[in-house]
Structures are given as C-alpha cells and as structure tokens.
Design a protein around this motif. Structure first.
Motif, PDB file in Angstrom:
ATOM      1  N   ARG A 621      40.032  31.495  36.211  1.00  0.00           N
ATOM      2  CA  ARG A 621      41.267  32.277  36.175  1.00  0.00           C
ATOM      3  C   ARG A 621      41.117  33.576  36.964  1.00  0.00           C
ATOM      4  NH1 ARG A 621      45.018  30.829  32.061  1.00  0.00           N
ATOM      5  NH2 ARG A 621      46.341  32.467  32.925  1.00  0.00           N
ATOM      6  N   ILE A 622      40.019  34.276  36.758  1.00  0.00           N
ATOM      7  CA  ILE A 622      39.857  35.549  37.469  1.00  0.00           C
ATOM      8  C   ILE A 622      39.683  35.308  38.967  1.00  0.00           C
ATOM      9  CG2 ILE A 622      37.360  35.715  37.079  1.00  0.00           C
ATOM     10  CD1 ILE A 622      37.654  38.720  36.875  1.00  0.00           C
ATOM     11  N   ASP A 623      39.063  34.188  39.328  1.00  0.00           N
ATOM     12  CA  ASP A 623      38.944  33.856  40.750  1.00  0.00           C
ATOM     13  C   ASP A 623      40.334  33.625  41.344  1.00  0.00           C
ATOM     14  OD1 ASP A 623      37.414  33.293  43.096  1.00  0.00           O
ATOM     15  OD2 ASP A 623      37.809  31.172  42.793  1.00  0.00           O
ATOM     16  N   GLY A 624      41.203  32.965  40.572  1.00  0.00           N
ATOM     17  CA  GLY A 624      42.573  32.740  41.034  1.00  0.00           C
ATOM     18  C   GLY A 624      43.337  34.038  41.214  1.00  0.00           C
ATOM     19  N   TYR A 625      43.109  34.995  40.311  1.00  0.00           N
ATOM     20  CA  TYR A 625      43.836  36.265  40.422  1.00  0.00           C
ATOM     21  C   TYR A 625      43.206  37.186  41.471  1.00  0.00           C
ATOM     22  CZ  TYR A 625      46.385  34.525  36.434  1.00  0.00           C
ATOM     23  OH  TYR A 625      47.165  33.751  35.624  1.00  0.00           O
ATOM     24  N   ARG A 626      41.940  36.968  41.809  1.00  0.00           N
ATOM     25  CA  ARG A 626      41.367  37.655  42.972  1.00  0.00           C
ATOM     26  C   ARG A 626      42.080  37.162  44.237  1.00  0.00           C
ATOM     27  NH1 ARG A 626      39.200  39.521  47.191  1.00  0.00           N
ATOM     28  NH2 ARG A 626      37.228  40.655  47.180  1.00  0.00           N
ATOM     29  N   ASN A 627      42.366  35.856  44.272  1.00  0.00           N
ATOM     30  CA  ASN A 627      43.137  35.309  45.393  1.00  0.00           C
ATOM     31  C   ASN A 627      44.558  35.877  45.399  1.00  0.00           C
ATOM     32  OD1 ASN A 627      40.945  33.743  46.141  1.00  0.00           O
ATOM     33  ND2 ASN A 627      41.640  31.941  45.010  1.00  0.00           N
ATOM     34  N   PHE A 628      45.091  36.125  44.225  1.00  0.00           N
ATOM     35  CA  PHE A 628      46.425  36.717  44.127  1.00  0.00           C
ATOM     36  C   PHE A 628      46.427  38.118  44.745  1.00  0.00           C
ATOM     37  CE2 PHE A 628      49.429  39.260  41.441  1.00  0.00           C
ATOM     38  CZ  PHE A 628      50.607  38.723  41.956  1.00  0.00           C
ATOM     39  N   CYS A 629      45.372  38.877  44.486  1.00  0.00           N
ATOM     40  CA  CYS A 629      45.252  40.201  45.115  1.00  0.00           C
ATOM     41  C   CYS A 629      45.211  40.066  46.637  1.00  0.00           C
ATOM     42  CB  CYS A 629      43.992  40.913  44.607  1.00  0.00           C
ATOM     43  SG  CYS A 629      44.047  41.419  42.878  1.00  0.00           S
ATOM     44  N   ASN A 630      44.452  39.090  47.120  1.00  0.00           N
ATOM     45  CA  ASN A 630      44.407  38.838  48.567  1.00  0.00           C
ATOM     46  C   ASN A 630      45.796  38.500  49.105  1.00  0.00           C
ATOM     47  OD1 ASN A 630      41.672  39.228  49.143  1.00  0.00           O
ATOM     48  ND2 ASN A 630      41.127  37.171  48.477  1.00  0.00           N
ATOM     49  N   LYS A 631      46.526  37.706  48.340  1.00  0.00           N
ATOM     50  CA  LYS A 631      47.871  37.299  48.764  1.00  0.00           C
ATOM     51  C   LYS A 631      48.772  38.516  48.916  1.00  0.00           C
ATOM     52  CE  LYS A 631      50.488  33.485  49.245  1.00  0.00           C
ATOM     53  NZ  LYS A 631      50.139  32.349  50.123  1.00  0.00           N
TER      54      LYS A 631
END
Length: 940
Positions: A621-631
């Motif tokens: 989940r946190i990896d997904g939200y790190r990607n969200f920050c990148n987005k």
C-alpha cells in the motif's frame, strides 16, 4: 521543478521553515472559532512507533484542516515524564558505572535524570517533526515542568481536603524487581505453560479432607479459608466446619461464596486474600464472620517481602509462617512446599496447565498481588458526573459503541491507587511527624503555617511519587496554564476532540473527564475519536519477539537489509530467537526497505483509517502511495511546462472553457464536498479515497490528456487555450489545498510554484483557505457529455488492446444506432476524439445499413464498430492467443497441484500459501480474459 520527486530534499527543509516562521501557533484573530487537540503525551523515553505515527497523522490532518478553515487552531505539544521507564533508563546508565541510585542519593539521582532528559530525552519529539506534525512547539509542556507540577500539587491538596484522597492498606500489582506498585496498563498477561497442583486439606473433624487445586502452592501459607459454591450439594454439610492448613497447623474455615465455579476441579478453592485480587474480594465479603475475625490479621495475611521472598514473623505473630520457608524466594518456597506436601501425603496429583502469567512490562518480572500502604483517589463521587457527561451527549465517542466500554468500567469503578515507590515523579505533598500524623499541603512551609508547627518540629516528606497517570489526567487544562486563569484556558478549554486508542479509555480518557469536570466545571473535550491498532499485513499485533515490527522512520528514510536485521535482533537475549527473526527479516525484506517519504506514509495511514477498526499495514500500500506522490509531482511538472510564461487568465483576458474544462471543474466540486464531509466525520479513509481517485483517474488519467488537443491545436483560439491553462492551474492549486492536511510536504512544494500562476499570493499553503464546493460550477449536461467522450475513447482503446493493434494506429470507425445526441456529441468533440482515440474516420451508419465484420464496443445504446478487414492476421492472432492460454493453463495446473498437496499447505508459512493462492487467482482471471478475446476473434 526537479524532474524526479525526492521527498528528502524537501520534507525537512519545509518543516524547518514552518517551525522557524511560527506557522503552527494559533492565529491572533480573536473572532475565529477555537479548535484544539491535546496530543496524548508521548513518554520522554520513547521513540516513534507505528501506532504513534498513525495517531499523529490523524491529529495533524484534523489540525491542518481546521487551520485552513480559518479556525483558531491549537495542537498542544508536550511529553510525559514516564516515571518508571525514565528511572529505569537512568538506573541502567549508572549501573554501567558500577553504582546504583542509592549510591547517589535522591537529590543527586534526580539531577542525573534531568541531565539525561536535557541531552537524550527528545528523540520522539524530533521524530514527530519528521512526521510533519504541526504542533505548537512554542508552548510545549512537560509533565514535570514547574507549571504542571504546581497544578498536580493543587489538585492533590484540594482532593485531600475534600476527603477524596486517602491513605490505606490494600492489594496492588507489585513489581518485585522495581519495588513499586504498578498500574494494570503496565502489566502484560500472556499464556505460559505451568502446573496445577491438587492438595489435600484435612478436615479438623477427622472425616477426611477437601482437595483444592492451585497454580501457586507457595501462597497457601497465607490462606484464610477454603470456599465452595453455596449451591454445591456436595459440600453444604461442611459449611461452618474447618480444615487444617497443611504445613502450618492453622485452622481455617470452610465458607460459601458465589465466586467459586463448582464445575472447575473439585469445586473447592483456597482463598489467599493478601496475594490474589479475587480472593481479596471474597475476604471483603466475609471479613466480619467470627471465624475470620479470630484469625491472625483478621485473615488478611501477607507472607512476602517487597522482593517476593517469604517474610519473617513479626513479634506478635508467633510461628505464623513456618521457619523453614522464611527467606526463600517465592519459587524456592514453591519447590519446598511441594516436596513437603508429598512427604506428608497431602499432594494428590500434579497436572500440566496453561495459565495467564502477569509480568511487568518494564522489568519482565512476574507481578505479585501485594498488600501495602498506598495513596488512593476515592473515585465514586468523581465518576458519577463523568458518566452523566457521556449519557447526556456533552461528550461523544466515535465510534459510538466505545461509550459502552467506558460505561462498563465507570459503573464498576474502584478507587485509584496513585502512589509509586520510585524517585522520579511528582513527590506526594504529604509530611509525617514522629507520631505518624499526616499533613498535606502545597509545600512544607504551607503545612507549618497552616498547622502552626514551629521550625524545629520534625517533619519528613512522603518518599513516594504520584502515578504518572495522575498528572496526565490534568493534561487538558494544566497544559493551558491552570490553576492560573489566562486567555489560553478561556479560548481553548474545553478542547474539541481527543484522538486516542481504546486501550487507555480507562487509564486516561475517563480520568481526564473526571478531573476536568471536577476542577474546570466542564468536560475536557467534546468528542473522543477512538482509532484502531496498527497490525502487520496478516493482522497480527506487532511485537519485537514476532519480528514483525516496522519503524516509521525506516519507512520514511529507507534502510538496507543488514542494518534492518541488526536493528531487529539487537538486545535479544535468546540467540535462537534472534536467528529466527534475522531469517524472517531476510526473507520478507530481501532488498531492505526502500525510502517512501513522509507523505506516502501519511497517505497510507489515512487510506487505512476506517473508524475504530484495526488496520493491516502492507508495504504494498505504501509503495502504491509513493507512486501516487510521483503521479502528483509529474502532473505538476506537466502543468508548469504548459503554463509558466504563458497567459493563464490570472491577469484578465477572454476565457473560453472546453467541455473537458467544465467537466473537471464539476468533478472537483463533488470531490471537495466528499473530502470535507469525510474529514469532518473522521473518515480519513473516505477522504483519501476521494483525493486519490480524483487525482489519479480524473485529473491525471483524463484531464491532462484532454488538455493536449486544445494546447497543441494551432487552430484553437487564444481564449480557449487561456481557458485550458487557467483550468489546469486552478484545479491543481485547489487539489493541493484539498490534499495538504494529509500530505503536507509535497503539496507545499508544488503550491509555491503553482499559486502565482493562479493569481494567489501567500507565504504558505498552510494559511490558505480550505476549498469549498460551488454547486453553480456543476453542469450535469457537461458531465454527461464528457462521460460519453470518455466511454467512446475507452471502447476504441479496449478493442485495440484485445486485438493486439498498436494504440497509435489510426482506425476507421463506424457508428450504429447513433441517436441525435450521439451525433451532436461526436461533432462537438471530434477533434478531441481524433487526438485521443486516434480516429482515421468516423461514419454514422444508416438504420438499414449493414455493417461489415467488426469488433464492437458500446457507448450507451450506440455501437462503435471497427472493421477488422486488413487490420489483423486472424490466424496468427488465434495462434498467439492459444499459445498464451496454454501457458497460463499449465501454470494454473502446476500451482493448484501444489495447493492440493497437504505437505505444502500444512507446513509452509501462511503468507507463502496465500501468495500462491493469490497467484492462481490472478492467472485464472487473465486466462478468462484471453479466452474471451479468443472467442471474439473466432467470431470475426
């Protein structure tokens, strides 16, 4: 902006800026509504754990939200002196010098603690800053600072004067290593292997014996009775008879009490009131019986020293305790008593038995129920108004069901033991003279003046200190300066909400309510938000012995594998356990833990924060939200590339908004309403979901693409381009403000670049108004039109994907069953469709016109047809799909064979088994899609 999002380059920089410029302090405008949260004071010895990080994310989100709404907002900072924990830390340091605290003496030892606090006691406050916590550090408090110490004395004296504090001899949890009473919260009970010994107690009438079972045979030296259930027909004839207490020669009565379970063992229970809380309650109910009054000490016989060794007999006791056991440690005494019972044929049998063993959370020693003189608060009179405050709605629990837990404890509340036998803490403001008379006052000088005692009249202050929870109970008003009557108290008391875990409803929440009502005449907070525990990805509680603890700072900064292994196994006394934890760590984190940054961690906590439920924390989940920050970062870069140095309407000029512009503005209004309502209702998970979906799907997934046909069209008017640029900027700027309470760092960094383009001036996003929805900006016809466009584009892209056609290849499209509205939408959005769906042409078929062999997608009732002639090699595509299907079928068969093997399922770790189940599920889904595509191509 930098090309790559790097949280470390901006997070600490921005936090230092915010703190240096005083942005966390409440606003000076007296007209603003007050909003206040009190931080549950972390221990001065502590370091940030996942529960802290989760809780602090919730509090900071609420704080930043209300600050941006314009409320006069205070998140009160502070820490707890943590009496026992802090004393242990410093004692270990001086033990390393070959000394103990008694070598220093009380005064010098306390100086050592204050020195340690100055140099080493700020770890957790530094970590709170890493989490982005916008606490009012300028007014940080400490439970041992001068002001709070004055408040503690004031409360103690007033309660004593009202006879709500007293000194008495009662049973407490005693730590035989630390030599102090401890609270229930400091006692950890876990199941351990033990034994159940069945002992014969001979009847004094010579008619046999009673068999009692116990897990602690050493305590029999303090028995005052054997109890049976009053309805147990087997023993009714023996009531008022006596048994001889083995090994002692004492006679003790047989009594009847409902506490006894007639189905357990023989239905006979030994009663040892000075060493068991349940037995103490039985003694209180029977203490006035003649057979008990005549026993030594009225049946309340303490057999242990403060070290949990068998004590010596006192002068007036005779041989109450057999001499052979005196001085033995409790476990030595147990072994000897069992041996002696066997020798006297009084041990019937021994059984293996699992039991809950209470251990001190600091010392690890088995806690001993122990009879001592302690100070107590008489809580009954304080509890009544505290119960009424929740009953009448003055305080609301969220979720509401937690009020039942509160009521259950409050309606059965017992007096509160507030004294501790340590040196670090608020020393009890009571003095004794040579005769043992007690004098209570705020200082020795006040005591002497009040009681007219001369300067040479000998007084000695009580050696004990107050329970840490006593000062914490005053936290909502003592931190604001009470007992002084100042503006901070008038403004912020009562506070708005308390955010805490369910495990301290009794120890902290209830006591704050009682003390607030008593001394402030009002509730300390209006709402109590109870959050769940943070567990690992499998739902297990995080513990060092399980090797599943995650450190939030490691998640923020990242940590390499070997450092992580060393950290997790350091200090472990059991080599086998350390080896096991090291192996697990290497398996679960083969590459260590990457750096995710604070914003990604905070967003993960928010997304998991469903009301009152425990959360399963998964690195995925946190990896997904790190990607969200990148987005979000990349979206901002796109916006800036297309708007910096361009006219965005902030300085005037004609504005023409496209359908896409009006659509994204309408979606933003709906998202703003959802997020605002969610935060106000403590549903941070709903707020995070709405922000994520709008950002990822609506703004980045669609609108940024929809903006390109306008910005790249040489035939588009300046007004149209200006309108799209303005929309890009304004929607992003609003989105940043909407997201800021949850992700403060990345939003501040981007906002500083975007806000000037939106015509906004300000030093920080923190002081900007929180977005409010405008229903006038929502045009349902526009939304419907845009959804038609999106459905059209998705239909084309799906066909291309299924048929293995290059996404960039322009295709002719036929439209069947196209309504007048469909044709209007097509005409109005043709340029956009050509650009994003890569249309070569679009032809509307007449009602009776036959379509060629085509792949089909539906947009409402309209069919979108792509003629397949010449587009694909049907036979080659069928062969390709059949090959992929065969490969997947083979994989599914292989995994199912493994899952059907009991040796694998029963012996492999559950996480490994579940991973295989997930894998076969994913491959079955992929298989179904390929078979569907195969069927479509065969039908062409």
């Amino acid at each position: 902006m930098e090309k790559t999002y790097d949280p470390h380059s901006l997070e600490q920089r921005w936090y230092k800026t915010w703190e240096r410029k005083g942005y966390f302090a409440p606003t000076a405008d007296d007209s603003n509504s007050p909003y206040c949260i009190m931080i549950p004071p972390p221990n001065v010895t502590g370091s940030l754990h996942m529960g802290h990080a989760f809780q602090d994310t919730i509090m900071d989100t609420l704080t930043r939200f209300h600050r941006m709404k314009g409320d006069k907002t205070l998140w009160q900072a502070g820490s707890d002196h943590a009496g026992i924990a802090t004393q242990m830390v410093v004692e270990r340091l001086i033990n390393a010098e070959g000394k103990n605290r008694h070598d220093y003496g009380r005064e010098k030892f306390l100086e050592k603690i204050w020195d340690w606090k100055t140099h080493s006691g700020g770890t957790i406050t530094r970590q709170l800053r890493r989490m982005g916590s916008s606490l009012d550090w300028e007014h940080e408090r400490f439970t041992m600072d001068e002001g709070l110490s004055d408040a503690v004395k004031e409360v103690f004296v007033r309660l004593y004067e009202e006879e709500l504090i007293y000194r008495g001899k009662r049973l407490v949890n005693w730590d035989p290593v630390l030599h102090t009473a401890v609270s229930d919260l400091e006692v950890l009970s876990e199941e351990e292997n033990g034994h159940l010994w069945h002992m014969r107690y001979p009847l004094t009438n010579g008619q046999g014996n009673l068999v009692v079972a116990t897990t602690r045979p050493e305590t029999m030296l303090g028995d005052f009775a054997v109890a049976v259930h009053p309805g147990d027909e087997r023993y009714k004839h023996l009531l008022d008879e006596f048994v001889e207490l083995p090994l002692t020669g004492r006679r003790i009565p047989i009594i009847a009490d409902d506490y006894v379970d007639p189905e357990f063992g023989t239905g006979c229970v030994k009663i040892t009131p000075a060493h068991d809380f349940n037995d103490y309650a039985v003694w209180q109910r029977h203490r006035d019986q003649k057979a008990i009054v005549e026993q030594p000490h009225g049946g309340l016989i303490n057999i242990f020293t403060i070290d949990a060794a068998v004590r010596e007999n006192e002068e007036d006791e005779g041989d109450l305790i057999p001499a052979k056991y005196i001085g033995m440690d409790r476990y030595q005494a147990r072994k000897q008593i069992i041996t002696d019972l066997e020798a006297d044929n009084l041990l019937e049998k021994t059984e293996d038995h699992k039991l809950m063993v209470p251990r001190g959370d600091r010392s690890g020693a088995v806690i001993e129920p122990f009879l001592t003189d302690q100070w107590y608060v008489k809580v009954g009179p304080l509890a009544k108004p505290a119960i009424e405050a929740v009953e009448n709605g003055s305080i609301k629990f969220i979720p509401d069901n937690w009020k039942n837990t509160y009521f259950e404890w409050m309606r059965n509340i017992e007096d509160w033991c507030i004294s501790r036998q340590i040196w670090w803490g608020h020393r009890i403001p009571a003095w004794y003279d040579a005769e043992g008379n007690i004098y209570v006052g705020r200082s020795e000088e006040e005591v002497r003046n009040k009681h007219k005692l001369p300067a040479d009249y000998e007084l000695s202050q009580d050696e004990d200190v107050l329970d840490t929870w006593f000062s914490s109970a005053l936290w909502p008003f003592s931190t604001l300066g009470w007992p002084e009557d100042n503006e901070r108290i008038k403004t912020f008391y009562p506070t708005s909400v308390l955010v805490t875990g369910f495990d301290i409803i009794f120890f902290w929440v209830a006591r704050m309510i009682m003390m607030g009502l008593k001394f402030m005449g009002d509730v300390p907070f209006k709402e109590v938000y109870i959050h769940g525990l943070v567990r690992d990805s499998h739902g297990d509680k995080m513990s060092k012995s399980k090797g599943n603890v995650l450190d939030p700072i490691d998640l923020i900064d990242g940590i390499d594998l070997e450092t992580l292994v060393k950290k997790r196994t350091s200090g472990m006394m059991q080599p086998q356990l350390a080896k096991k934890i090291g192996k697990m760590t290497r398996r679960d984190f083969p590459n260590g833990i990457p750096s995710f940054g604070t914003d990604a961690l905070r967003f993960t906590f928010a997304a998991l924060a469903s009301t009152g439920r425990d959360i399963k924390f998964d690195l995925g989940r946190i990896d997904g939200y790190r990607n969200f920050c990148n987005k979000l970062w990349n979206a901002a870069r796109y916006v800036l590339v297309n708007t910096e140095g361009e006219k965005c309407g902030q300085n005037g000029g004609d504005i023409e908004l496209s359908v896409a512009d009006r659509w994204i503005i309408a979606k933003l209004q709906a998202t703003t309403t959802t997020v605002t309502d969610a935060i106000e209702g403590y549903r941070l998970d709903h707020a995070a979901k709405a922000i994520y979906e709008f950002t990822w799907s609506d703004y980045c997934g669609w609108y940024l693409e929809l903006s390109k046909p306008v910005l790249t069209d040489n035939n588009a008017s300046d007004a149209a381009k200006r309108g799209t640029r303005q929309t890009l900027v304004q929607v992003l700027e609003t989105l940043l403000r909407l997201t800021h309470p949850i992700m403060p760092f990345i939003t501040e960094e981007i906002w500083q670049r975007v806000s000037p383009l939106a015509g906004i001036s300000g030093k920080t996003i923190m002081s900007q108004p929180y977005p409010t929805a405008d229903s006038q900006l929502v045009d349902q016809a526009t939304v419907a039109e845009m959804e038609w466009v999106m459905e059209f584009i998705l239909g084309i892209r799906k066909i291309k994907g299924e048929m293995n056609i290059a996404s960039s290849k322009p295709l002719p499209v036929l439209l069947q069953n196209a309504s007048d509205l469909d044709q209007l939408n097509l005409a109005a959005n043709r340029h956009c469709l050509n650009f994003l769906a890569r249309l070569e042409s679009a032809t509307v078929l007449a009602a009776d016109e036959e379509a060629p062999e085509s792949a089909t997608a539906l947009v409402g009732e309209m069919k979108v047809l792509i003629p397949m002639a010449g587009l694909i090699d049907k036979e080659a595509e069928l062969a390709r799909l059949e090959k992929e299907i065969a490969k997947l079928q083979s994989n599914v068969e292989r995994i199912n064979k493994k899952l059907n093997n009991p040796n694998f399922v029963d012996k492999a770790p559950e996480a490994v088994v579940q991973k295989e189940r997930d894998k076969v599920s994913d491959q079955q889904s992929a298989l179904a899609k390929l078979e569907e595509q195969l069927g479509k191509i065969r039908s062409l």
